[in-house]
Design an enzyme around this catalytic site. Structure first.
Site, PDB file in Angstrom:
ATOM      1  N   CYS A   1      62.683  -5.221  21.824  1.00  0.00           N
ATOM      2  CA  CYS A   1      61.379  -5.476  21.201  1.00  0.00           C
ATOM      3  C   CYS A   1      61.694  -5.671  19.724  1.00  0.00           C
ATOM      4  CB  CYS A   1      60.427  -4.304  21.414  1.00  0.00           C
ATOM      5  SG  CYS A   1      58.868  -4.511  20.540  1.00  0.00           S
TER       6      CYS A   1
ATOM      7  N   CYS B   1      58.870  -4.043  17.348  1.00  0.00           N
ATOM      8  CA  CYS B   1      58.678  -2.591  17.268  1.00  0.00           C
ATOM      9  C   CYS B   1      59.572  -1.903  18.279  1.00  0.00           C
ATOM     10  CB  CYS B   1      57.210  -2.210  17.422  1.00  0.00           C
ATOM     11  SG  CYS B   1      56.343  -3.050  18.762  1.00  0.00           S
ATOM     12  N   SER B   2      58.988  -1.297  19.311  1.00  0.00           N
ATOM     13  CA  SER B   2      59.834  -0.601  20.282  1.00  0.00           C
ATOM     14  C   SER B   2      59.173  -0.566  21.654  1.00  0.00           C
ATOM     15  CB  SER B   2      60.142   0.809  19.793  1.00  0.00           C
ATOM     16  OG  SER B   2      58.932   1.496  19.562  1.00  0.00           O
ATOM     17  N   CYS B   3      58.476  -1.647  22.035  1.00  0.00           N
ATOM     18  CA  CYS B   3      57.817  -1.696  23.341  1.00  0.00           C
ATOM     19  C   CYS B   3      58.856  -1.428  24.435  1.00  0.00           C
ATOM     20  CB  CYS B   3      57.157  -3.054  23.557  1.00  0.00           C
ATOM     21  SG  CYS B   3      55.808  -3.336  22.405  1.00  0.00           S
TER      22      CYS B   3
END
Lengths: 232, 101
Positions: free
Chosen positions: A134, A137-139
Site C-alpha cells: 500500500c 498508507c498501510s492497507c
C-alpha cells in the site's frame, strides 16, 4: 472477580477498567505497592482511562464494549489466512470459490472483514508472482493476517516494493526466475488483497492442518515463498 | 461495493487509458507515480464509495465506477532494472482515467 481479569486489555497499558482502580475517599488513586496495575500509569493511559469512564458513564459505549473489541482484534492473526490457503491447496472446489467469490467465501469461513472492505484473492504460480503493497498508507487484510508488520508500513518497503520488487523479494529469501512475471499490487482502494502462495513440493498427502503450518504471513503478502517442509 | 443496477461505464476490459495528471486540493488516493502514465484496463471491479469526498466529511455518495488498471513497470520507472515483463496493478476511479490512443 479475579484481580488479574482485565490485565492486558485496552492498549496493553496495564490499566484496568472503570471501578477497578483503587482510589482514596477523596477520589485520588492511592498507592498499592507491588500491585502491577497501579505502577506506571502514564499520562496517556490515565487519559484513556478517564475517557473510557466518561464514555461509559454517558452511555456512548457499553461497559464491556472495549474489552469485546480488544478480544476481536486479538483474534486477527495470520493463521486465519493460512487456514484459507491450506484449504485452497487441498480442495480445488474451495480454491475456485475463494478466487471467484472471495468476500463471500471468507465470511462463510467465519472471518469478518474490517470496515466491510472487499477482499480479492490472488494466486501465485510458476508464471506469476503477486506482491502486495500500500504505497499511500498501510492497507492490509488484518482480519486474515493480523496487524501489518512494521516493515509493511515503512517508507522503504512502500517505495521499493514498486521500484524494485524483485530486490525486495530477494531480501525475503525469494529468488524468482526472470520468466516469472511480477505483479505488484498497490492496495489503494476499499479492497484488501490476500495472496495464495505456491504449494511447496513434497507435500502430497499432507492434511490441511499440516499444510497450514507452511503458510507464513509474508508468503500471503507475496514477498516470500511458503515455508519449505522441514525448514521451519 | 453495492449490488446496484449495472452502471453506464466509460471503459471496458482492454481499453488503453491515461491516468490524468492532476493534483486536486482534496484528498485523493491516486499516487503520483502513475499520474500521466499509460495503462490498460484489466476489469471493472465495481461501484465504490467516493473516498475523495468522504475524507472531507461527506457521505461519499454516489458510488463511482472503479477499474483495475495494469501498467508496465518499465513505463513507470525509466531506470527499471528488473524484468521487462513485470507489471503494476492498481484500482482507479473512472474520473481519473481518459482514453489513450
Amino acid at each position: 472477580m479475579s484481580e488479574d481479569k482485565d490485565r492486558g486489555g485496552f492498549f496493553d497499558t496495564g490499566w484496568r477498567p472503570s471501578g477497578d482502580v483503587h482510589r482514596d475517599e477523596d477520589g485520588r488513586p492511592h498507592d498499592h505497592p507491588g500491585v502491577r496495575e497501579d505502577v506506571g500509569l502514564g499520562v496517556r493511559a490515565s487519559r484513556a482511562l478517564a475517557m473510557h469512564e466518561l464514555l461509559v458513564e454517558k452511555g456512548v459505549i457499553g461497559e464491556g464494549e472495549v474489552d469485546e473489541m480488544t478480544e476481536a482484534v486479538n483474534k486477527r492473526v495470520p493463521s486465519n489466512g493460512a487456514t484459507l490457503v491450506a484449504k485452497a491447496w487441498s480442495d480445488p472446489e474451495f480454491r475456485t470459490k475463494l478466487l471467484e467469490h472471495p468476500k463471500e467465501t471468507v465470511i462463510e469461513s467465519g472471518f469478518v472483514p474490517e470496515h466491510n472492505a472487499d477482499i480479492i484473492v490472488l494466486e501465485n504460480t510458476p508464471e506469476v508472482q503477486h506482491m502486495v503493497v500500500c504505497t499511500l498508507c498501510s492497507c492490509y487484510p488484518t482480519q486474515l493476517l493480523g496487524p501489518p508488520p512494521d516493515w509493511y508500513k515503512s517508507f522503504s518497503y512502500r517505495s521499493r516494493a514498486v521500484t524494485e520488487p524483485r530486490a525486495v523479494m530477494s531480501e525475503f529469501g525469494l529468488e524468482l526466475d526472470e520468466e516469472t512475471e511480477v505483479r505488484v499490487v498497490d492496495s489503494n482502494s476499499e479492497l484488501r488483497f490476500l495472496v495464495i502462495p505456491r504449494r511447496p513440493d513434497g507435500t502430497d498427502g499432507w492434511s490441511e492442518g499440516q499444510l497450514a503450518t507452511l503458510v507464513n504471513r509474508n508468503s500471503m503478502i507475496g514477498v516470500a515463498a511458503a515455508t519449505e517442509p522441514g525448514t521451519d | 461495493m453495492s449490488a446496484a443496477a449495472a452502471p453506464k461505464l466509460e471503459f471496458s476490459q482492454g481499453d488503453r487509458v491515461h491516468v490524468k495528471d492532476m493534483t486536486p486540493p482534496n484528498h485523493h488516493r491516486t499516487p503520483w507515480y502513475i499520474k500521466g502514465r499509460r495503462g490498460v484496463v484489466l476489469e471493472f471491479i465495481g461501484m465504490y464509495v467516493n473516498s475523495e469526498t468522504r475524507a472531507h466529511g461527506d457521505s461519499g455518495m454516489p458510488e463511482l465506477p472503479m477499474y483495475r488498471v495494469e501498467f508496465e513497470q518499465t513505463h513507470l520507472w525509466f531506470d527499471y532494472a528488473e524484468s521487462p515483463s513485470d507489471k503494476l496493478w492498481i484500482d482507479l476511479y473512472e474520473h481519473w482515467l481518459e482514453r489513450a490512443e
